[in-house]
Write a protein that holds these residues in place. Structure first.
Motif: not given
Length: 278
Positions: A210, A234-235, A277
């Motif tokens: 993450d 993702k993110n 990001l």
């Protein structure tokens, strides 16, 4: 067999600013990996295997008319290293929230208290790049996030990530000394969710995170950004440091190539740290 594995350079710099920051940046590109700022300038360390006779030829600031820089150098024996750090390592506090100290310092009344015995590893919080990475961790949500600390050095960033609630955490460094030092510091801070791995970006195959923290140097970052992007969920968030203000266009361009979006910049004495990001 000799136990001498590092060479120490002792630079005297007049005037010190901004010369010391520029000198550290150029030495980092040349292969030096650990720095201690002193009252007279800076002490820099390089692995003996990485040293070459012409190591300082490309250090442009040494030929500058603006600054007077002299130096001496010597082989450093592993057994002398703890004494060197005890002479030079002072505790720091980042944003009145996080203290980074050695075992022989008194405890601070801060939210986060990290004990680091750095030995030859890079990353005590004193250097601008580590300081900014600590700020990024303090300012972002790490709770229950999977985290990679790439080029972990002392393990200080991985340790803070766990204190902020991250789980699980991989701390990776190619240098055996850093690997062993991180293991010691992880245990010293009673961390239970950090796996220390000896290796480079090749150990990241099929791994996902993450959050990725990479405080290394410009050339290695440019080389490995494709791998970091492929490992980021993702993110996810990517925090980069270890480079100079002038390097930002190259770093941004490589990140954008891999669909990473620039989010934030921190700057400290011309060193920068960037947040992207996924």
């Amino acid at each position: 067999m000799s136990n001498i594995i590092y060479i120490g350079y002792y630079f005297k710099v007049k005037p010190q600013q901004p010369a010391v920051e520029i000198l550290i940046a150029e030495l980092g590109y040349a292969g030096f990996e650990s720095f201690v700022e002193t009252d007279e300038g800076v002490t820099a360390y390089i692995q003996k295997d990485e040293w070459r006779e012409a190591i300082l030829e490309d250090i442009q600031i040494l030929n500058s008319d603006e600054f007077e820089i002299t130096y001496t150098f010597e082989d450093i024996e592993q057994t002398n290293w703890n004494a060197e750090w005890e002479k030079n390592f002072n505790p720091i506090i980042v944003d009145n929230v996080c203290a980074v100290r050695a075992p022989f310092h008194d405890k601070f009344d801060t939210q986060y208290d990290i004990i680091i015995e750095p030995k030859m590893s890079f990353g005590t919080g004193h250097h601008e790049t580590t300081h900014m990475m600590i700020q990024h961790i303090l300012n972002n949500d790490f709770k229950n996030k999977s985290v990679l600390d790439m080029g972990c050095g002392t393990g200080v960033l991985a340790i803070l990530a766990e204190l902020k609630g991250a789980n699980p955490i991989d701390a990776v460094d190619y240098d055996n000394w850093c690997y062993l030092n991180s293991l010691e510091n992880v245990e010293r801070n009673n961390c239970n969710h950090i796996t220390v791995i000896e290796g480079d970006a090749s150990v990241l195959k099929n791994k996902k995170y993450d959050i990725i923290i990479a405080n290394i140097n410009r050339n290695i970052l440019l080389q490995d950004l494709k791998t970091y992007a492929s490992c980021l969920n993702k993110n996810g968030m990517l925090f980069l440091s270890g480079f100079y203000n002038d390097d930002i266009p190259m770093i941004k361009a490589e990140c954008e190539k891999h669909l990473l979006k620039f989010e934030e910049k921190l700057e400290r004495n011309n060193w920068v740290s960037l947040k992207f990001l996924n």
